[in-house]
Design a protein around this motif. Structure first.
Motif, PDB file in Angstrom:
ATOM      1  N   GLU A  27       0.827  -1.214   0.000  1.00 63.04           N
ATOM      2  CA  GLU A  27       0.000   0.000   0.000  1.00 63.04           C
ATOM      3  C   GLU A  27       0.859   1.261   0.000  1.00 63.04           C
ATOM      4  O   GLU A  27       0.617   2.206  -0.759  1.00 63.04           O
ATOM      5  CB  GLU A  27      -0.925   0.006   1.215  1.00 63.04           C
ATOM      6  CG  GLU A  27      -1.775   1.260   1.319  1.00 63.04           C
ATOM      7  CD  GLU A  27      -2.618   1.297   2.579  1.00 63.04           C
ATOM      8  OE1 GLU A  27      -3.398   2.250   2.725  1.00 63.04           O
ATOM      9  OE2 GLU A  27      -2.499   0.356   3.406  1.00 63.04           O
ATOM     10  N   HIS A  28       1.886   1.291   0.844  1.00 59.82           N
ATOM     11  CA  HIS A  28       2.718   2.482   0.933  1.00 59.82           C
ATOM     12  C   HIS A  28       3.601   2.669  -0.300  1.00 59.82           C
ATOM     13  O   HIS A  28       3.930   3.796  -0.669  1.00 59.82           O
ATOM     14  CB  HIS A  28       3.566   2.447   2.204  1.00 59.82           C
ATOM     15  CG  HIS A  28       2.782   2.785   3.428  1.00 59.82           C
ATOM     16  ND1 HIS A  28       2.292   1.826   4.268  1.00 59.82           N
ATOM     17  CD2 HIS A  28       2.384   3.988   3.936  1.00 59.82           C
ATOM     18  CE1 HIS A  28       1.626   2.404   5.266  1.00 59.82           C
ATOM     19  NE2 HIS A  28       1.652   3.715   5.086  1.00 59.82           N
ATOM     20  N   PHE A  29       3.979   1.572  -0.949  1.00 59.90           N
ATOM     21  CA  PHE A  29       4.713   1.711  -2.208  1.00 59.90           C
ATOM     22  C   PHE A  29       3.832   2.382  -3.256  1.00 59.90           C
ATOM     23  O   PHE A  29       4.273   3.291  -3.974  1.00 59.90           O
ATOM     24  CB  PHE A  29       5.176   0.347  -2.710  1.00 59.90           C
ATOM     25  CG  PHE A  29       5.764   0.385  -4.099  1.00 59.90           C
ATOM     26  CD1 PHE A  29       7.027   0.913  -4.324  1.00 59.90           C
ATOM     27  CD2 PHE A  29       5.040  -0.087  -5.195  1.00 59.90           C
ATOM     28  CE1 PHE A  29       7.566   0.968  -5.609  1.00 59.90           C
ATOM     29  CE2 PHE A  29       5.572  -0.036  -6.475  1.00 59.90           C
ATOM     30  CZ  PHE A  29       6.837   0.497  -6.682  1.00 59.90           C
ATOM     31  N   VAL A  30       2.588   1.949  -3.327  1.00 57.21           N
ATOM     32  CA  VAL A  30       1.658   2.545  -4.285  1.00 57.21           C
ATOM     33  C   VAL A  30       1.431   4.018  -3.965  1.00 57.21           C
ATOM     34  O   VAL A  30       1.504   4.892  -4.847  1.00 57.21           O
ATOM     35  CB  VAL A  30       0.318   1.780  -4.288  1.00 57.21           C
ATOM     36  CG1 VAL A  30      -0.732   2.532  -5.101  1.00 57.21           C
ATOM     37  CG2 VAL A  30       0.513   0.378  -4.845  1.00 57.21           C
ATOM     38  N   LEU A  31       1.169   4.306  -2.704  1.00 55.16           N
ATOM     39  CA  LEU A  31       0.870   5.690  -2.313  1.00 55.16           C
ATOM     40  C   LEU A  31       2.085   6.596  -2.458  1.00 55.16           C
ATOM     41  O   LEU A  31       2.000   7.686  -3.025  1.00 55.16           O
ATOM     42  CB  LEU A  31       0.348   5.728  -0.876  1.00 55.16           C
ATOM     43  CG  LEU A  31      -1.036   5.111  -0.623  1.00 55.16           C
ATOM     44  CD1 LEU A  31      -1.320   5.042   0.863  1.00 55.16           C
ATOM     45  CD2 LEU A  31      -2.117   5.914  -1.347  1.00 55.16           C
ATOM     46  N   ASN A  32       3.234   6.164  -1.913  1.00 59.51           N
ATOM     47  CA  ASN A  32       4.418   7.027  -1.861  1.00 59.51           C
ATOM     48  C   ASN A  32       5.096   7.200  -3.207  1.00 59.51           C
ATOM     49  O   ASN A  32       5.598   8.282  -3.515  1.00 59.51           O
ATOM     50  CB  ASN A  32       5.430   6.479  -0.851  1.00 59.51           C
ATOM     51  CG  ASN A  32       4.914   6.499   0.569  1.00 59.51           C
ATOM     52  OD1 ASN A  32       3.814   6.992   0.833  1.00 59.51           O
ATOM     53  ND2 ASN A  32       5.686   5.951   1.488  1.00 59.51           N
ATOM     54  N   TYR A  33       5.118   6.116  -3.998  1.00 60.12           N
ATOM     55  CA  TYR A  33       5.873   6.163  -5.247  1.00 60.12           C
ATOM     56  C   TYR A  33       4.987   6.353  -6.473  1.00 60.12           C
ATOM     57  O   TYR A  33       5.182   7.293  -7.258  1.00 60.12           O
ATOM     58  CB  TYR A  33       6.739   4.905  -5.406  1.00 60.12           C
ATOM     59  CG  TYR A  33       8.020   5.002  -4.609  1.00 60.12           C
ATOM     60  CD1 TYR A  33       9.197   5.441  -5.205  1.00 60.12           C
ATOM     61  CD2 TYR A  33       8.046   4.699  -3.257  1.00 60.12           C
ATOM     62  CE1 TYR A  33      10.366   5.572  -4.471  1.00 60.12           C
ATOM     63  CE2 TYR A  33       9.211   4.826  -2.512  1.00 60.12           C
ATOM     64  CZ  TYR A  33      10.366   5.268  -3.130  1.00 60.12           C
ATOM     65  OH  TYR A  33      11.520   5.410  -2.395  1.00 60.12           O
TER      66      TYR A  33
END
Length: 333
Positions: free
Chosen positions: A104-110
């Motif tokens: 989830e954070h890879f999708v959101l952050n990157y």
């Protein structure tokens, strides 16, 4: 194609970003399909096309104890992607911080905060996030939830065989370079600087160009191969290449030695490219220099017999290899 070192350095153009995701080690037919779909969508909808890869390869960073070697260096991948028509290759350093990001954070952050993707393209075996817990279906889920499109390509089959980096590795290690070329869509190649050898080939009246075999990269299995040798006088010559250790004498260092046909000259410290066309034989142990010399003569004879068939296949419409890499175009000229 422009190489972008870090996602923050991708130029802001106002155009939608169509992004290919994967390691793309080897840039085989399956990878090429994903990249072509990315390029076609960007052209169709007036956006920009790019691929995002991590360097070093996550497996090397996360599992240094594993004997993992790459099919292609970053420069080789960039060359093939450029020939396919990709606009940007984004190379993001693979750090400990990234390795701990949840899917989830890879999708959101990157993908969203930094890249603002419109559509991502990937294969069905794609994994991402901490410990690879995210899959292609996970990416599809987040796309639907957060408003970007996800295009997942199924595993490509070519002539009934699945195309994957692991399959290509297996073929190359067994010496099946001709079969590997069909899955890659180009002849497997290596580029390296010519170094001084032991002078044994010269003593045999068959001087060789020796290339240091990097431990980070996969080489075809031990044996003798017909090769095309590039970066010489602007074109290609043919050669007979021995990959492996020297079993004949008292030295056992791993070596890559090429006798370049119809060539004379000093090329120490020159960078040359070897394209592996077909295996001629397995390695052998010889009881005398005379036996080795005779075998080299036979290898050269066998290689020369194959060259006309290779040229005919490369120039003819029946060849399964398409021009997706400059090394093929050079051979066709």
């Amino acid at each position: 194609m422009e190489i972008i070192n870090g996602v923050e350095r991708l130029p802001v153009s106002g155009q939608a970003l169509y992004l290919a995701l994967g390691n793309f080690d080897g840039v085989h037919r399956g990878h090429q399909m994903i990249i072509r779909k990315t390029i076609e969508a960007a052209k169709k909808y007036g956006g920009i096309s790019a691929a995002l890869i991590f360097d070093p390869h996550p497996v090397i960073s996360l599992h240094p104890e594993r004997p993992f070697v790459l099919l292609s260096e970053l420069a080789d991948r960039a060359e093939i992607m450029s020939e396919l028509g990709l606009q940007y290759l984004i190379v993001e350093p693979f750090t400990a911080e990234i390795s701990h990001l949840s899917p989830e954070h890879f999708v959101l952050n990157y993908l969203l905060d930094k890249l603002h993707v419109k559509t991502v393209f990937t294969g069905s075996d794609y994994s991402f996030g901490k410990q690879g817990t995210g899959s292609a279906e996970t990416m599809r889920y987040w796309g639907e939830k957060l408003g970007f499109t996800v295009d997942v390509s199924p595993m490509l089959k070519y002539r009934g065989r699945e195309v994957s980096s692991s399959r290509v590795r297996t073929l190359l290690l067994s010496g099946a370079v001709k079969e590997a070329a069909e899955l890659l869509n180009y002849y497997f190649f290596r580029t390296g600087k010519v170094i001084k050898g032991y002078g044994i080939g010269k003593q045999m009246v068959y001087p060789t160009a020796n290339i240091a075999a990097s431990p980070r990269l996969l080489w075809p299995g031990r044996g003798v191969y017909l090769t095309a040798v590039g970066n010489l006088n602007g074109g290609y010559l043919f050669g007979v290449t021995n990959v492996g250790s020297r079993p004949t004498f008292s030295r056992y260092d791993t070596s890559v030695e090429t006798h370049i046909l119809d060539f004379s000259g000093t090329i120490y410290n020159y960078s040359i490219r070897l394209l592996f066309i077909e295996k001629l034989r397995d390695t052998k142990t010889f009881s005398s220099p005379q036996q080795l010399k005779e075998q080299i003569r036979l290898d050269i004879e066998a290689g020369r017999k194959l060259i006309p068939y290779f040229k005919q296949a490369t120039n003819g419409s029946s060849t399964p290899l398409q021009s997706g890499c400059s090394v093929l175009r050079s051979l066709k000229e």
